[in-house]
Design an enzyme around this catalytic site. Structure first.
Site, mmCIF file in Angstrom:
data_model
loop_
_atom_site.group_PDB
_atom_site.id
_atom_site.type_symbol
_atom_site.label_atom_id
_atom_site.label_comp_id
_atom_site.label_asym_id
_atom_site.label_seq_id
_atom_site.Cartn_x
_atom_site.Cartn_y
_atom_site.Cartn_z
ATOM 1 N N ARG A 92 -69.069 -8.765 -36.976
ATOM 2 C CA ARG A 92 -69.168 -7.342 -36.962
ATOM 3 C C ARG A 92 -69.112 -6.794 -38.503
ATOM 4 N NH1 ARG A 92 -65.074 -5.160 -32.311
ATOM 5 N NH2 ARG A 92 -63.457 -5.695 -33.544
ATOM 6 N N ASP A 133 -56.179 2.384 -29.745
ATOM 7 C CA ASP A 133 -56.530 0.985 -30.560
ATOM 8 C C ASP A 133 -58.004 0.666 -30.667
ATOM 9 O OD1 ASP A 133 -55.881 0.326 -27.920
ATOM 10 O OD2 ASP A 133 -56.522 -1.583 -28.278
HETATM 11 P P1 AMP Z 1 -59.223 -4.307 -26.188
HETATM 12 O O1 AMP Z 1 -58.833 -3.304 -25.278
HETATM 13 O O2 AMP Z 1 -60.202 -5.343 -25.296
HETATM 14 O O3 AMP Z 1 -60.048 -4.053 -27.379
HETATM 15 O O4 AMP Z 1 -58.013 -5.291 -26.653
HETATM 16 C C1 AMP Z 1 -56.788 -4.978 -26.756
HETATM 17 C C2 AMP Z 1 -55.936 -5.871 -27.360
HETATM 18 O O5 AMP Z 1 -55.989 -7.452 -26.611
HETATM 19 C C3 AMP Z 1 -56.348 -6.232 -28.741
HETATM 20 O O6 AMP Z 1 -55.168 -6.250 -29.368
HETATM 21 C C4 AMP Z 1 -57.290 -7.248 -28.670
HETATM 22 O O7 AMP Z 1 -57.303 -7.894 -29.982
HETATM 23 C C5 AMP Z 1 -56.569 -7.958 -27.541
HETATM 24 N N1 AMP Z 1 -57.412 -9.087 -27.091
HETATM 25 C C6 AMP Z 1 -58.235 -8.951 -26.239
HETATM 26 N N2 AMP Z 1 -58.931 -10.142 -25.774
HETATM 27 C C7 AMP Z 1 -58.320 -11.178 -26.399
HETATM 28 C C8 AMP Z 1 -58.485 -12.674 -26.489
HETATM 29 N N3 AMP Z 1 -59.404 -13.184 -25.713
HETATM 30 N N4 AMP Z 1 -57.558 -13.263 -27.242
HETATM 31 C C9 AMP Z 1 -56.680 -12.719 -27.942
HETATM 32 N N5 AMP Z 1 -56.362 -11.305 -28.306
HETATM 33 C C10 AMP Z 1 -57.278 -10.567 -27.330
HETATM 34 MG MG MG Z 2 -59.831 -3.344 -28.985
#
Ligand code: AMP
Ligand code: MG
Length: 527
Positions: A195, A273
């Site tokens: 990205r 976030d």
């Molecule tokens: P999101 O709402 O999907 O953007 O993610 C919320 C949090 O979960 C963020 O801190 C992401 O980095 C973390 N996250 C989501 N999927 C993964 C993954 N497969 N491995 C590690 N961290 C994840």
């Molecule tokens: Mg996120």
């Protein structure tokens, strides 16, 4: 070119980082980022890259076709000057403070300067564990990576502020996912998207320091952000400049919400976030595009209960998210009132941008509060029978204004936008025709040039959007190693407002099979 990339890593050089360089899951205090290395993948292959973005970054087609490119953007090859890191941030998830989140699987390789003179961060998503991975694996699968890759670029070509995507690679490693979180874990193809954005800083990057009560580091991050990402703001004295900065964030966020409304985009997970500080669309997860116009729709099955992040609620949620940001930064400003005033301007700004967007969509010079009946009834008309939002607005340009204003039959030009065209008869047909009549009278009241009106509408009403079911078709083919559909589709999405002969399969409304198929209109956070 790739070997000689010139990095200018302002974020790591200008801000406090985590002194711990070992990579294990933990809470990180008083730091904007942690140093990490992407994990080595076993057999990377390039699925696709964005030619227009490569050009901005100064990469030639032969650079992008080289194995070096694939190795770099799979995280296998480090180039001199790179300083990879994961950001620390927190966030409000589904309305509740969730504590430290951070880049759990995103690793920024470094910052380079594009041929346009703009700074760009290069960030790999799915590149392995970081201190912020919590209980997850740091990886990403092909289906969600392809969706992020396509939609970021499509958004850019639609003219909506967004992070972008340079490349999509398969890692050669498999990743276990339970797509619907219902006890059916299965191996999937691992993938990494690179990205690109001037900054990936989110509301949550500031919130985390409020939670840590570390207002010194927060101030440094604010100063850094203003200096590099809001260079037009004059820094003639704190706290006034901070207030102007927040005002600017409110303004950009309101604009972004109006833009999502204009094109029919549902983000799906508008946690703080996932809110860019510069007003970009960021973190494409279980997003979706409106098919049948429905303000209550969300594609995210993880949010099915309250549908907090449904289409029609996005503007209000953005304001709630801005309130969380205001709360976080208030101690640094030392004043609450100007923040409240800025927040109170949000609704007016959103309405202004919404009305400007609708005026373009409807092909009129401007809309005023006197048009509110017309707009309200338009929303009723769009929901009285299942109506494809994209096609409806596109076809509206074809309505014969003179005869529609006289009340003649006009449904024929928009009939193909209905999901059940044969059912649009009687009362329903009358209602839609009446609205078309009112709309046409309104257009006629401006005595505009018909060509001007059609051009204006066609520049605001895309014909090609990354429809949910098309993404699934691209995923199905790519899963089997056939990238031709994906590449052809990406090419079409470069010109979303222009009819392209021979490409009708990319504008068709959702076929019946896709209504209930997982991955099309129903997605979870599993990615
Ligand atoms: P999101 O709402 O999907 O953007 O993610 C919320 C949090 O979960 C963020 O801190 C992401 O980095 C973390 N996250 C989501 N999927 C993964 C993954 N497969 N491995 C590690 N961290 C994840
Ligand atoms: Mg996120």
């Amino acid at each position: 070119m790739l070997a000689n990339l010139q990095f200018d890593n302002r974020f790591v050089e200008g801000l406090p980082g985590d002194p711990e360089h070992r990579n294990y899951v933990r809470n990180v205090a008083n730091s904007c980022y942690s140093i990490v290395e992407p994990r080595t993948v076993s057999n990377p292959t390039l699925v696709a890259y964005s030619e227009p973005l490569a050009e901005v970054l100064g990469f030639s087609p032969s650079d992008c076709d080289s194995s070096e490119f694939t190795q770099i953007f799979a995280g296998n090859k480090k180039v001199s000057g790179m300083a990879p890191f994961a950001m620390c941030y927190g966030g409000h998830q589904f309305g509740n403070w969730a504590g430290q989140l951070g880049d759990g699987r995103a690793i920024t390789l470094g910052e380079i300067v594009g041929v346009d003179g703009q700074h760009y961060s290069l960030q790999l998503k799915g590149a392995g564990l970081t201190p912020y991975s919590r209980t997850a694996d740091g990886l990403a699968v092909l289906r969600s990576s392809l969706r992020e890759f396509v939609c970021s670029e499509a958004m850019h070509h639609l003219g909506v502020p967004t992070t972008r995507a340079l490349s999509l690679v398969l890692t050669g490693d498999s990743v276990i996912r339970d797509i619907l979180y219902d006890g059916h874990p299965a191996p999937e193809l691992g993938a990494i998207v690179c990205r690109i954005a001037p900054t990936f800083v989110r509301f949550g990057n500031f919130e985390i320091f409020a939670a840590q009560r570390n207002f010194e580091v927060m101030r440094q991050l604010i100063d850094h952000t203003i200096k590099f990402d809001f260079p037009n703001l004059e820094m003639d004295g704190v706290p006034e400049s901070y207030i102007r900065w927040f005002d600017c964030i409110v303004n950009r966020t309101a604009f972004l919400m109006a833009e999502w409304t204009r094109v029919g985009f549902v983000h799906g997970v508008m946690n703080t976030d996932n809110m860019s500080i510069t007003g970009l669309t960021i973190d494409y997860g279980p997003y979706g595009w409106l098919e049948g116009f429905d303000p209550n729709w969300t594609p995210n099955t993880t949010d099915a209960g309250t549908r907090r992040y449904r289409f029609g609620q996005q503007p209000a949620i953005a304001q709630w998210n801005l309130l969380q940001l205001a709360n976080a930064i208030a101690p640094v400003l030392g004043e609450v009132k100007p923040l409240e005033e800025a927040l109170n301007r949000y609704t007016g700004l959103f309405d202004k941008y919404y009305m400007e967007g609708m005026a373009r969509k409807l092909g009129v010079r401007e809309l005023t509060p006197r048009d509110s009946d017309l707009l309200r009834e338009m929303n009723n008309v769009l929901t009285c029978t299942e109506t494809d939002m994209t096609l409806f607005f596109r076809y509206l340009a074809d309505v014969d204004i003179e005869s529609a204003a006289k009340g003649s039959e006009t449904l024929s030009s928009i009939r193909n936008a209905f999901y059940s065209p044969t059912e649009v008869v009687g009362e329903t047909a009358n209602r839609i025709e009446n609205w078309l009549c009112e709309y046409s009278k309104r257009v006629r009241s401006e005595s505009s040039d018909p060509k001007w009106r059609i051009d204006r509408m066609n520049q605001a009403n895309p014909l090609y959007v990354p429809r949910n079911y098309l993404a699934q078709l691209a995923i199905d083919a790519s899963d089997k190693g056939d990238y031709s559909f994906l590449r052809e589709w990406m090419d079409v999405l470069k010109n979303p407002y222009t009819y392209q002969a021979g490409k009708d399969r990319f504008l068709e409304k959702r076929p019946e099979w896709a209504r209930t198929r997982v991955g099309c209109s129903m997605l979870s956070c599993s990615s």
